[in-house]
Design a protein around this motif. Structure first.
Motif, short mmCIF file in Angstrom:
data_model
loop_
_atom_site.label_atom_id
_atom_site.label_comp_id
_atom_site.label_asym_id
_atom_site.label_seq_id
_atom_site.Cartn_x
_atom_site.Cartn_y
_atom_site.Cartn_z
N LEU A 216 0.84 -1.19 0.00
CA LEU A 216 0.00 0.00 0.00
C LEU A 216 0.88 1.25 0.00
O LEU A 216 2.06 1.20 0.36
CB LEU A 216 -0.91 0.02 1.23
CG LEU A 216 -1.93 -1.11 1.34
CD1 LEU A 216 -2.83 -0.88 2.54
CD2 LEU A 216 -2.74 -1.27 0.08
N THR A 217 0.28 2.34 -0.40
CA THR A 217 0.97 3.62 -0.32
C THR A 217 -0.06 4.69 0.01
O THR A 217 -1.27 4.49 -0.19
CB THR A 217 1.70 3.95 -1.63
OG1 THR A 217 2.57 5.06 -1.43
CG2 THR A 217 0.72 4.26 -2.75
N ILE A 229 -2.81 0.77 -3.86
CA ILE A 229 -1.82 -0.28 -4.08
C ILE A 229 -0.75 0.20 -5.05
O ILE A 229 -1.05 0.66 -6.16
CB ILE A 229 -2.49 -1.56 -4.61
CG1 ILE A 229 -3.52 -2.05 -3.58
CG2 ILE A 229 -1.47 -2.65 -4.89
CD1 ILE A 229 -4.32 -3.26 -4.03
N ALA A 230 0.50 0.12 -4.63
CA ALA A 230 1.65 0.51 -5.44
C ALA A 230 2.51 -0.71 -5.74
O ALA A 230 2.46 -1.72 -5.02
CB ALA A 230 2.47 1.58 -4.74
N ARG A 231 3.31 -0.61 -6.78
CA ARG A 231 4.20 -1.71 -7.16
C ARG A 231 5.50 -1.12 -7.67
O ARG A 231 5.56 0.02 -8.11
CB ARG A 231 3.53 -2.59 -8.20
CG ARG A 231 3.05 -1.86 -9.42
CD ARG A 231 2.10 -2.66 -10.29
NE ARG A 231 2.71 -3.86 -10.82
CZ ARG A 231 2.10 -4.69 -11.68
NH1 ARG A 231 0.86 -4.43 -12.09
NH2 ARG A 231 2.72 -5.75 -12.12
N SER A 232 6.56 -1.91 -7.62
CA SER A 232 7.87 -1.41 -8.01
C SER A 232 8.09 -1.44 -9.51
O SER A 232 8.99 -0.76 -10.02
CB SER A 232 8.97 -2.22 -7.32
OG SER A 232 8.86 -3.60 -7.65
N ALA A 233 7.31 -2.22 -10.24
CA ALA A 233 7.48 -2.32 -11.69
C ALA A 233 6.09 -2.28 -12.34
O ALA A 233 5.50 -3.32 -12.61
CB ALA A 233 8.22 -3.60 -12.08
N ALA A 272 9.06 -4.64 0.85
CA ALA A 272 8.25 -3.95 -0.15
C ALA A 272 7.71 -2.64 0.39
O ALA A 272 7.76 -1.59 -0.28
CB ALA A 272 7.11 -4.86 -0.59
N ARG A 273 7.20 -2.70 1.60
CA ARG A 273 6.59 -1.50 2.21
C ARG A 273 7.63 -0.39 2.34
O ARG A 273 7.36 0.77 1.99
CB ARG A 273 6.02 -1.90 3.57
CG ARG A 273 4.99 -0.99 4.14
CD ARG A 273 4.17 -1.71 5.19
NE ARG A 273 4.99 -2.44 6.15
CZ ARG A 273 4.69 -3.68 6.60
NH1 ARG A 273 3.63 -4.32 6.17
NH2 ARG A 273 5.47 -4.26 7.49
N TYR A 274 8.81 -0.75 2.85
CA TYR A 274 9.86 0.25 3.04
C TYR A 274 10.36 0.79 1.70
O TYR A 274 10.50 2.00 1.52
CB TYR A 274 11.02 -0.37 3.82
CG TYR A 274 12.22 0.55 3.94
CD1 TYR A 274 12.28 1.49 4.97
CD2 TYR A 274 13.26 0.49 3.03
CE1 TYR A 274 13.37 2.35 5.07
CE2 TYR A 274 14.35 1.35 3.13
CZ TYR A 274 14.39 2.28 4.14
OH TYR A 274 15.46 3.14 4.24
N SER A 275 10.60 -0.12 0.75
CA SER A 275 11.19 0.30 -0.52
C SER A 275 10.25 1.20 -1.32
O SER A 275 10.72 2.07 -2.07
CB SER A 275 11.56 -0.93 -1.34
OG SER A 275 12.58 -1.69 -0.69
N LEU A 276 8.95 1.03 -1.15
CA LEU A 276 8.00 1.85 -1.88
C LEU A 276 7.55 3.09 -1.10
O LEU A 276 6.87 3.96 -1.67
CB LEU A 276 6.77 1.02 -2.25
CG LEU A 276 7.02 -0.09 -3.28
CD1 LEU A 276 5.77 -0.97 -3.43
CD2 LEU A 276 7.43 0.48 -4.63
#
Length: 430
Positions: A216-217, A229-233, A272-276
């Motif tokens: 989430l973001t 909802i966010a994603r790295s790619a 994932a949470r931290y990186s985004l």
């Protein structure tokens, strides 16, 4: 020419809300198959929610997990409130977030100190660690107690809280009720900052993976109780499109479903949470992350213990902020009248994104329910990591390779790692 086959059988992954195993086969030194076998019997929560009142999921689904019941309650409330077209008051949202902070603190502290830390310090379990480093473990227990205290005050009890309901709470605390928590949380903040410093000193394997991240973001803050909802790619997507992108499927070697993101493996949870969302950390948490050597993105799963420690700092700091700004809501809950609709809800459990979907009939009874927990979303990524680690370290003796697999699995999921030593290894060579 005869092929040399080496089979590693990891016998009992306990407390994955059930049981599981890991089987890795190497042929001529190359990894041939990796199977994370969760052989837990079906628990039927989605099935026996059908025909129940739309008001019941927050209480029923909390029983899915004793470590993160608030995550199930909040995701359920978000989904049903979405179906019924109800938005709750900002003051109730803040109180829900405060309760969730308590869960993050106690769950992360449990994982860091009692389940994961002994691996890095060379102890068989937390009991042995406590004999040599009592003050360290006591700090961890104090942190966990602070989280439990928050859950008791807001939720009525620390395990399976009873004060949560659709639209808010059965009762809300006064400012005077929350005031005693302030000093407890200030001491907890000191313990949390100390924890970040200690775990940052551990010796971490140089291991990174290219999983896609999903979490989430929120435009204004680090995500906990809700978000998009966010994603790295790829492009972010709304919650109602979750099952368009995330598809669960049965695999032959496991009773648990495995999820893919647009057909590929991915990871949810602290990394994932931290990186985004690292840019959304509060000032003290961001400073502690920088001091621990974390960049804006972290892809080393062994360093997830550092990320969890930083998230504890954030959760304590956020709880103090909410309490300082707290005004008792004018009403403990917003009415949530039933209507025929489908609702979607998400929140960030300590282990990652937790999705709920409910279809409600005109009579207020649930027609269908879907829950996608972090563990099922992470299984494919965990299998991939096991294969990569075993391939890169195949020259290790069996005991060392087993230890590496233990640590790697414990990086991801406290429900997998509740037993200090849960692996047995059988090596077959042919």
């Amino acid at each position: 020419m005869n092929e040399e086959t080496r089979t590693l059988t990891v016998g009992a992954l306990t407390r994955v809300e059930g049981e599981g195993a890991l089987n890795v086969t190497l042929i001529d030194g190359a990894v041939d198959t990796v199977e994370l076998n969760i052989y837990e019997a079906p628990r039927f929560f989605e099935a026996f929610l059908r025909g129940r009142s739309y008001t019941e999921p927050p209480d029923i689904t909390a029983r899915v997990c004793g470590i993160c019941p608030v995550a199930y309650q909040v995701s359920a409330c978000n989904a049903i409130e979405d179906a019924c077209g109800v938005a709750i008051d900002p003051e109730l949202v803040a109180l829900r977030r405060l309760l969730y902070c308590g869960e993050w603190i106690h769950s992360h502290a449990l994982h860091i100190f009692l389940l994961h830390m002994p691996d890095f310090l060379g102890y068989p379990d937390a009991i042995a660690l406590a004999k040599d480093q009592r003050e360290l473990v006591e700090r961890g227990l104090a942190l966990k107690k602070a989280g439990n205290r928050l859950m008791e005050q807001i939720g009525g009890r620390a395990i399976h809280p009873v004060n949560v309901r659709l639209g808010g709470f059965y009762s809300t605390p006064s400012r005077a009720d929350l005031k005693p928590l302030t000093e407890t949380l200030r001491r907890a903040l000191d313990d949390a900052l100390y924890t970040v410093q200690r775990v940052a000193e551990f010796d971490f394997p140089d291991s990174e993976f290219d999983h896609e991240f999903l979490s989430l973001t929120d435009p204004l803050r680090y995500p906990i109780e809700n978000g998009t909802i966010a994603r790295s790619a790829g492009q972010p997507f709304p919650v109602e499109d979750f099952t368009t992108h995330v598809v669960e499927a049965q695999v032959p070697h496991s009773t648990a479903l495995q999820a893919t993101l647009d057909g590929g493996r991915y990871l949810t949870g602290p990394l994932a949470r931290y990186s985004l969302n690292s840019a959304k950390l509060s000032p003290i948490a961001a400073q502690s992350a920088a001091g621990a050597g974390l960049g804006v993105v972290c892809r080393n799963p062994f360093r997830s213990i550092v990320v969890r420690a930083v998230e504890v700092v954030y959760a304590v700091e956020e709880a103090l902020r909410i309490i300082a700004e707290y005004e008792r809501p004018s009403r403990p809950f917003v009415e949530v009248p039933a209507r025929a609709a489908v609702g979607h809800g998400v929140s960030e459990a300590p282990r990652g994104l937790l999705y709920h979907r409910y279809q409600i009939g005109e009579d207020g009874l649930i027609r269908a329910a879907t829950m996608v927990p972090p563990t099922s979303q992470n299984q494919a990524a965990i299998e991939h990591e096991m294969g990569q680690l075993v391939a890169a370290n195949a020259a290790l003796d069996d005991a060392s390779l087993t230890s590496l697999c233990e640590k790697s699995i414990r990086n991801h999921d406290p429900c997998i790692s509740c037993s200090a030593h849960f692996l047995t290894l059988t090596v077959q060579r042919g």
